[in-house]
Scaffold this motif. Structure first.
Motif, PDB file in Angstrom:
ATOM      1  N   LYS A   7      68.176 -67.480  70.932  1.00  0.00           N
ATOM      2  CA  LYS A   7      68.430 -68.502  69.921  1.00  0.00           C
ATOM      3  C   LYS A   7      68.019 -67.874  68.596  1.00  0.00           C
ATOM      4  O   LYS A   7      67.305 -66.866  68.574  1.00  0.00           O
ATOM      5  CB  LYS A   7      67.586 -69.755  70.174  1.00  0.00           C
ATOM      6  CG  LYS A   7      67.968 -70.556  71.424  1.00  0.00           C
ATOM      7  CD  LYS A   7      68.921 -71.675  71.092  1.00  0.00           C
ATOM      8  CE  LYS A   7      69.108 -72.641  72.241  1.00  0.00           C
ATOM      9  NZ  LYS A   7      70.016 -73.757  71.897  1.00  0.00           N
ATOM     10  N   TYR A  39      59.205 -64.529  76.271  1.00  0.00           N
ATOM     11  CA  TYR A  39      59.995 -64.985  75.129  1.00  0.00           C
ATOM     12  C   TYR A  39      59.124 -65.053  73.875  1.00  0.00           C
ATOM     13  O   TYR A  39      58.015 -65.593  73.897  1.00  0.00           O
ATOM     14  CB  TYR A  39      60.594 -66.356  75.429  1.00  0.00           C
ATOM     15  CG  TYR A  39      61.456 -66.363  76.674  1.00  0.00           C
ATOM     16  CD1 TYR A  39      62.783 -65.933  76.634  1.00  0.00           C
ATOM     17  CD2 TYR A  39      60.935 -66.765  77.904  1.00  0.00           C
ATOM     18  CE1 TYR A  39      63.566 -65.927  77.788  1.00  0.00           C
ATOM     19  CE2 TYR A  39      61.717 -66.766  79.056  1.00  0.00           C
ATOM     20  CZ  TYR A  39      63.032 -66.337  78.988  1.00  0.00           C
ATOM     21  OH  TYR A  39      63.803 -66.328  80.135  1.00  0.00           O
ATOM     22  N   TYR A 154      58.828 -76.867  76.155  1.00  0.00           N
ATOM     23  CA  TYR A 154      60.127 -77.319  75.648  1.00  0.00           C
ATOM     24  C   TYR A 154      60.137 -77.257  74.129  1.00  0.00           C
ATOM     25  O   TYR A 154      59.259 -77.832  73.463  1.00  0.00           O
ATOM     26  CB  TYR A 154      60.378 -78.750  76.127  1.00  0.00           C
ATOM     27  CG  TYR A 154      61.633 -79.395  75.586  1.00  0.00           C
ATOM     28  CD1 TYR A 154      62.888 -78.980  75.999  1.00  0.00           C
ATOM     29  CD2 TYR A 154      61.544 -80.438  74.667  1.00  0.00           C
ATOM     30  CE1 TYR A 154      64.039 -79.588  75.506  1.00  0.00           C
ATOM     31  CE2 TYR A 154      62.681 -81.050  74.179  1.00  0.00           C
ATOM     32  CZ  TYR A 154      63.936 -80.617  74.596  1.00  0.00           C
ATOM     33  OH  TYR A 154      65.064 -81.220  74.114  1.00  0.00           O
ATOM     34  N   GLU A 158      65.454 -76.774  69.496  1.00  0.00           N
ATOM     35  CA  GLU A 158      66.465 -75.869  70.048  1.00  0.00           C
ATOM     36  C   GLU A 158      67.041 -76.375  71.374  1.00  0.00           C
ATOM     37  O   GLU A 158      67.893 -75.715  71.962  1.00  0.00           O
ATOM     38  CB  GLU A 158      65.844 -74.481  70.286  1.00  0.00           C
ATOM     39  CG  GLU A 158      65.132 -73.883  69.078  1.00  0.00           C
ATOM     40  CD  GLU A 158      66.087 -73.429  67.992  1.00  0.00           C
ATOM     41  OE1 GLU A 158      67.315 -73.437  68.231  1.00  0.00           O
ATOM     42  OE2 GLU A 158      65.606 -73.081  66.898  1.00  0.00           O
ATOM     43  N   SER A 159      66.557 -77.526  71.839  1.00  0.00           N
ATOM     44  CA  SER A 159      66.937 -78.048  73.165  1.00  0.00           C
ATOM     45  C   SER A 159      66.762 -76.968  74.240  1.00  0.00           C
ATOM     46  O   SER A 159      67.600 -76.783  75.119  1.00  0.00           O
ATOM     47  CB  SER A 159      68.388 -78.548  73.162  1.00  0.00           C
ATOM     48  OG  SER A 159      68.561 -79.570  72.213  1.00  0.00           O
ATOM     49  N   LEU A 160      65.633 -76.276  74.163  1.00  0.00           N
ATOM     50  CA  LEU A 160      65.375 -75.089  74.979  1.00  0.00           C
ATOM     51  C   LEU A 160      64.185 -75.349  75.895  1.00  0.00           C
ATOM     52  O   LEU A 160      63.090 -75.675  75.436  1.00  0.00           O
ATOM     53  CB  LEU A 160      65.093 -73.892  74.064  1.00  0.00           C
ATOM     54  CG  LEU A 160      64.563 -72.608  74.695  1.00  0.00           C
ATOM     55  CD1 LEU A 160      65.511 -72.070  75.756  1.00  0.00           C
ATOM     56  CD2 LEU A 160      64.315 -71.559  73.600  1.00  0.00           C
ATOM     57  N   ILE A 219      68.687 -80.774  77.036  1.00  0.00           N
ATOM     58  CA  ILE A 219      68.551 -79.369  77.423  1.00  0.00           C
ATOM     59  C   ILE A 219      69.913 -78.692  77.325  1.00  0.00           C
ATOM     60  O   ILE A 219      70.842 -79.054  78.052  1.00  0.00           O
ATOM     61  CB  ILE A 219      68.011 -79.243  78.861  1.00  0.00           C
ATOM     62  CG1 ILE A 219      66.612 -79.862  78.957  1.00  0.00           C
ATOM     63  CG2 ILE A 219      67.970 -77.774  79.300  1.00  0.00           C
ATOM     64  CD1 ILE A 219      66.091 -79.991  80.373  1.00  0.00           C
ATOM     65  N   MET A 221      69.766 -75.114  77.014  1.00  0.00           N
ATOM     66  CA  MET A 221      69.453 -73.768  77.492  1.00  0.00           C
ATOM     67  C   MET A 221      68.187 -73.839  78.339  1.00  0.00           C
ATOM     68  O   MET A 221      67.218 -74.503  77.978  1.00  0.00           O
ATOM     69  CB  MET A 221      69.253 -72.783  76.344  1.00  0.00           C
ATOM     70  CG  MET A 221      68.927 -71.360  76.809  1.00  0.00           C
ATOM     71  SD  MET A 221      68.736 -70.167  75.446  1.00  0.00           S
ATOM     72  CE  MET A 221      70.457 -69.947  74.959  1.00  0.00           C
ATOM     73  N   ALA A 223      65.494 -71.213  80.076  1.00  0.00           N
ATOM     74  CA  ALA A 223      65.059 -69.809  80.082  1.00  0.00           C
ATOM     75  C   ALA A 223      63.916 -69.658  81.078  1.00  0.00           C
ATOM     76  O   ALA A 223      62.738 -69.802  80.722  1.00  0.00           O
ATOM     77  CB  ALA A 223      64.621 -69.388  78.678  1.00  0.00           C
ATOM     78  N   ILE A 229      69.268 -66.297  82.030  1.00  0.00           N
ATOM     79  CA  ILE A 229      69.041 -67.481  81.197  1.00  0.00           C
ATOM     80  C   ILE A 229      70.295 -68.344  81.254  1.00  0.00           C
ATOM     81  O   ILE A 229      71.414 -67.850  81.070  1.00  0.00           O
ATOM     82  CB  ILE A 229      68.749 -67.053  79.739  1.00  0.00           C
ATOM     83  CG1 ILE A 229      67.469 -66.203  79.690  1.00  0.00           C
ATOM     84  CG2 ILE A 229      68.640 -68.268  78.828  1.00  0.00           C
ATOM     85  CD1 ILE A 229      67.311 -65.432  78.397  1.00  0.00           C
ATOM     86  N   ARG A 231      72.697 -70.558  79.677  1.00  0.00           N
ATOM     87  CA  ARG A 231      73.136 -71.064  78.367  1.00  0.00           C
ATOM     88  C   ARG A 231      74.505 -71.736  78.425  1.00  0.00           C
ATOM     89  O   ARG A 231      74.787 -72.621  77.631  1.00  0.00           O
ATOM     90  CB  ARG A 231      73.159 -69.934  77.328  1.00  0.00           C
ATOM     91  CG  ARG A 231      74.267 -68.912  77.474  1.00  0.00           C
ATOM     92  CD  ARG A 231      74.279 -67.944  76.306  1.00  0.00           C
ATOM     93  NE  ARG A 231      75.283 -66.883  76.518  1.00  0.00           N
ATOM     94  CZ  ARG A 231      75.396 -65.819  75.739  1.00  0.00           C
ATOM     95  NH1 ARG A 231      74.584 -65.669  74.711  1.00  0.00           N
ATOM     96  NH2 ARG A 231      76.321 -64.904  75.989  1.00  0.00           N
TER      97      ARG A 231
END
Length: 395
Positions: A7, A39, A154, A158-160, A219, A221, A223, A229, A231
């Motif tokens: 991202k 990450y 979370y 980034e909705s990650l 969500i 993505m 990881a 990952i 995506r």
């Protein structure tokens, strides 16, 4: 592998292990290698989420240096303390001397027992949020997925989701993302990973996903800490986890057996014919010649599990005993089962197998079938009917 931006301002800085073939001791065969995913988030507070195995600490540090000097790391998030994820921690902290370490309460206890040093720990729980600058990290405790310390992190902006060992696979690849790899291979390894690591915690998996949905976490993505990952299709693996967690099955049976002089094998092949006559897909594994991880992967979405052995020393053959020990530990959900086998001057295998099948939480639906010495044509017909009757119970 060099650092990869996943991202804007967020980088994969992990390592690819092409050569590993055993995990958790010899119990998991990583035939396609694995990755250790870490990450790095570049923000006002530079944050490292998860680390790598100690053998790959130099790879991780080199990847971080492509982005920033490791000494500038402000926060380290330890979602899970198992050494394949935290082994690099003591070396990293020699560089990031002032970094604050975020983990769950159980995580802090485990870190103190693993690494002993005087580090700056901050315990977090579900709903806690830390400010990084433009971004925030929200924490979700996930105990027993698959250690007591486990948690998810979370990044809302980034909705990650960083779920550590959930949604992962043991898969070495040059592509970091799902859409850079063969999806059939990814899902095969994800299923194998779930079956052999997370299956005992299926009820917790379902509850945790329901909790995340209830929290309203968007969500786009995922990881994880092993493998690729997600995506392009994070919803695909979430859906699969719900199916596996709820014990949803197909019209399928697995027969796992071992044999001394082929009598039990002959029984198994006739039982397959009976199952097949009812339209049941059946997988046959000779345990002593098979990878137990493969058997467990097929059991994950099978309705019936049949286990067989000839009798030796009033019990089952050793490889069958090992298989059943693994089955008891993994506790598959919503299965039916049965046992069969040949014997000579004394019985024992079938009764002992049935006990272990029950210990695994599998419902015995038919009395075990036992045949003395070599099966006759009449015996093989009985085996066929045995399979056919079980086949009628499978929908």
């Amino acid at each position: 592998m060099s650092a990869v931006e996943i991202k804007k301002g967020i980088y994969w800085v992990g390592a690819v292990d092409w050569d590993i073939r055993e995990f958790h001791g010899p119990s998991y065969h990583t035939t396609r290698g694995t990755t250790y995913n870490a990450y790095l988030i570049i923000d006002d507070k530079i944050t490292l989420v998860d680390l790598v195995d100690a053998d790959f600490v130099d790879v991780m540090l080199d990847n971080i240096r492509e982005i920033v000097d490791p000494s500038k790391i402000d926060y380290v998030v330890v979602n899970h303390v198992e050494p394949d994820h935290s082994g690099a921690f003591p070396t990293l902290m020699k560089y990031a001397k002032n970094a604050k370490v975020f983990c769950s309460k159980n995580g802090k206890d485990a870190m103190l027992h693993h690494y002993f040093g005087d580090y700056s720990y901050e315990v977090v729980k579900t709903g806690d949020v830390i400010e990084l600058g433009k971004r925030t990290i929200k924490f979700v405790e996930a105990p027993m997925l698959h250690w007591p310390d486990s948690m998810f992190s979370y990044v809302e902006e980034e909705s990650l989701l960083f779920p550590n060992d959930a949604f992962g696979q043991h898969l070495a690849s040059t592509g970091r993302f799902d859409d850079e790899n063969d999806m059939c291979t990814i899902m095969e390894e994800a299923k194998r990973y779930y079956a052999n690591i997370l299956m005992p915690f299926s009820a917790l998996v379902v509850r945790k996903i329901e909790e995340i949905v209830k929290m309203g976490l968007k969500i786009d993505m995922i990881a994880p800490s092993h493998g690729i990952i997600w995506r392009s299709s994070p919803e695909k693996i979430i859906e699969k986890y719900m199916q596996w967690g709820k014990g949803e099955t197909t019209k399928k049976a697995v027969i796992a057996y071992d044999t001394m002089w082929f009598s039990t094998e002959k029984m198994a092949r006739s039982i397959i014919e009976g199952l097949s006559s009812e339209g049941v897909e059946t997988k046959l594994y000779k345990i002593s010649r098979s990878d137990v991880n493969d058997i467990m992967t097929d059991i994950l979405d099978a309705k019936a599990v049949l286990v067989a052995s000839s009798t030796i020393n009033n019990t089952m053959l050793p490889d069958v005993a090992y298989f059943l020990e693994e089955l008891v530990g993994l506790r598959p959900v919503k299965k039916i089962g049965a046992s069969f086998g040949s014997y000579g001057w004394g019985k024992g295998a079938v009764a002992n197998i049935e006990k272990r099948i029950k210990d695994a939480g599998i419902s015995i639906v038919k009395e075990g079938l036992q045949i003395k010495y070599v099966p006759t044509e009449e015996d093989l017909k009985a085996c066929y009917e045995f399979g056919k009757e079980i086949g009628k119970m499978i929908e």
